[in-house]
Design an enzyme around this catalytic site. Sequence first.
Site, PDB file in Angstrom:
ATOM      1  N   GLU A 202      16.953  -6.631  23.127  1.00 15.19           N
ATOM      2  CA  GLU A 202      17.547  -7.964  23.009  1.00 15.19           C
ATOM      3  C   GLU A 202      18.695  -8.193  22.340  1.00 15.19           C
ATOM      4  O   GLU A 202      19.566  -8.881  22.907  1.00 15.19           O
ATOM      5  CB  GLU A 202      16.286  -8.792  22.229  1.00 15.19           C
ATOM      6  CG  GLU A 202      16.571 -10.290  22.312  1.00 15.19           C
ATOM      7  CD  GLU A 202      15.472 -11.195  21.350  1.00 15.19           C
ATOM      8  OE1 GLU A 202      15.584 -12.327  21.187  1.00 15.19           O
ATOM      9  OE2 GLU A 202      14.424 -10.557  21.226  1.00 15.19           O
TER      10      GLU A 202
ATOM     11  N   GLU B 270       8.292 -12.248  14.216  1.00 15.06           N
ATOM     12  CA  GLU B 270       7.758 -13.049  15.251  1.00 15.06           C
ATOM     13  C   GLU B 270       7.333 -12.226  16.295  1.00 15.06           C
ATOM     14  O   GLU B 270       6.179 -12.861  17.111  1.00 15.06           O
ATOM     15  CB  GLU B 270       9.169 -13.924  15.596  1.00 15.06           C
ATOM     16  CG  GLU B 270       8.630 -14.748  16.829  1.00 15.06           C
ATOM     17  CD  GLU B 270       9.926 -15.377  17.706  1.00 15.06           C
ATOM     18  OE1 GLU B 270       9.954 -15.439  18.679  1.00 15.06           O
ATOM     19  OE2 GLU B 270      11.173 -15.414  16.987  1.00 15.06           O
ATOM     20  N   HIS B 271       7.991 -11.414  16.870  1.00 17.02           N
ATOM     21  CA  HIS B 271       7.595 -10.534  18.040  1.00 17.02           C
ATOM     22  C   HIS B 271       6.129  -9.808  17.953  1.00 17.02           C
ATOM     23  O   HIS B 271       5.346  -9.893  18.482  1.00 17.02           O
ATOM     24  CB  HIS B 271       8.453  -9.398  18.211  1.00 17.02           C
ATOM     25  CG  HIS B 271       9.754 -10.012  19.150  1.00 17.02           C
ATOM     26  ND1 HIS B 271       9.899  -9.406  20.281  1.00 17.02           N
ATOM     27  CD2 HIS B 271      10.743 -10.864  18.773  1.00 17.02           C
ATOM     28  CE1 HIS B 271      11.119 -10.001  20.927  1.00 17.02           C
ATOM     29  NE2 HIS B 271      11.593 -11.011  19.905  1.00 17.02           N
TER      30      HIS B 271
ATOM     31  N   HIS C 259      12.741 -12.058  12.552  1.00 17.63           N
ATOM     32  CA  HIS C 259      12.901 -12.320  13.860  1.00 17.63           C
ATOM     33  C   HIS C 259      11.726 -11.088  14.589  1.00 17.63           C
ATOM     34  O   HIS C 259      11.058 -11.253  15.550  1.00 17.63           O
ATOM     35  CB  HIS C 259      14.116 -12.079  14.810  1.00 17.63           C
ATOM     36  CG  HIS C 259      14.121 -12.205  16.162  1.00 17.63           C
ATOM     37  ND1 HIS C 259      14.464 -10.753  16.819  1.00 17.63           N
ATOM     38  CD2 HIS C 259      13.988 -13.017  17.100  1.00 17.63           C
ATOM     39  CE1 HIS C 259      14.375 -11.024  18.038  1.00 17.63           C
ATOM     40  NE2 HIS C 259      14.117 -12.293  18.373  1.00 17.63           N
TER      41      HIS C 259
END
Length: 450
Positions: free
Chosen positions: A154, A77-78, A74
């Site tokens: 997040e 992905e950023h 994840h």
Amino acid sequence: MKRPEWLRAMLLTTALALISPAVAADDGTVTNFLLDNGMEVVVIPDHRAPIVTHMVWYKIGSADEPPGKSGIAHFFEHLMFKATTNHAAGEFDRAVSDIGGSNNAFTSYDYTAFHETVAPSALEQMMGFEADRMRNLILTDDVIKTERDVILEERRSRIDNNPQAVLDEEVDATLWQNQPYRIPVIGWMQEMEQLNRTDATAFYDKYYRPNNAVLIVAGDVEPETVKALAEKTYGKVARGPDLPPRVRPVEPEQNTKRTVTLSDARVSVPSFSTQWVVPSYHTAKAGEAEALDLLAEILGGGNRSRLYQALVVKQGIASNAGAYFQGTMLDDTNFTVYGAPRGDAKLADVEAAVDAEVARIVSDGVTSDELEKAKDRYIRSMVFTRDKQDSMAEMYGSTLATGGNVQDVQQWPDRIRKVTADEVKAVAARYLVLARSTTGYLLPQQQAGN
């Protein structure tokens, strides 16, 4: 008990991946081919509107992460939205915005996907941007630190501040005793805090290669045009080393009933979910996954399901009750039933009623009439999926990224039609055994210890 919004959205995408036709809305045949560097391409023509959905799916998700590096998939992905040697940070996003398009990305257990919806005239530009960031990212310590702070925040906002999300994580960690699906996609906080440039670079170099990716293009395009553009852009990216098979730790035989309870002052209505480990479409024997899909539909798939009719409509004890089967996974998956009380009803009464409906199918099976109606609902839902270009792209991407192929999608409706009532009863009896289940309870604070 329902999943948090971000996961429910992912589950909807997964469900759509199994209820769509292999022919586009304008009757153009779906085409797939390989580039010389190993990148698979699927083209889904749909000429009803002058738009195109462009998606790149990497066969890498959180369940593939090295031990101790949870959240790296994840996190990366950023990082894919940062500067490359050819484009400044934010340039890609601005290019999409300037033409009125949209773009985003998401990470799951088994894949990471990046997507844009634009006019067909911008397809080559989107391919160029995606091909560029596949290999040309600039990863500095400052970039890593800034984006690591973003994902930590997040996690705080989406998970740590949400009692339902916290419970979901704990239930997953209890349901799965060995399989990496027990680790949250976003990662554990203490491991996320330690992710660094060395971790990111190693992950990038290993997995972000054309031979580990699938390109899906759906919309107002022709296969020949897409192939020419793909060869011009992605085709220039060098093939990476062949990756070994995606073999993960195997789940041991489960032989206990486990419960997880969270009491929180922010909870006003109690709820529960019960889950079982079951085969996915990739791991099941022939016909089993299709039978599990129809079992979920009959048991708790909507307002015509047994759970809804019995608990919400007739008995009036539940505000909601349902079931779902998470079929599109690389490894074994989960089957879930859930419920919450209404009015003065007790959570224990709702749970007992849900268990009774499961036991009724295990002992008596389902009727031919309700099975045929469930099949009809599934097949009819294809019509609605065909109206969404991005859903058609997601259908093929999620299937191909989890060990399936184009033929699996094409043949799925026929396989659903062949499921018998005996097969539905058999999977219920084989897998929905309370003595091998994991139940999570979300309770108001004052119910702690009850």
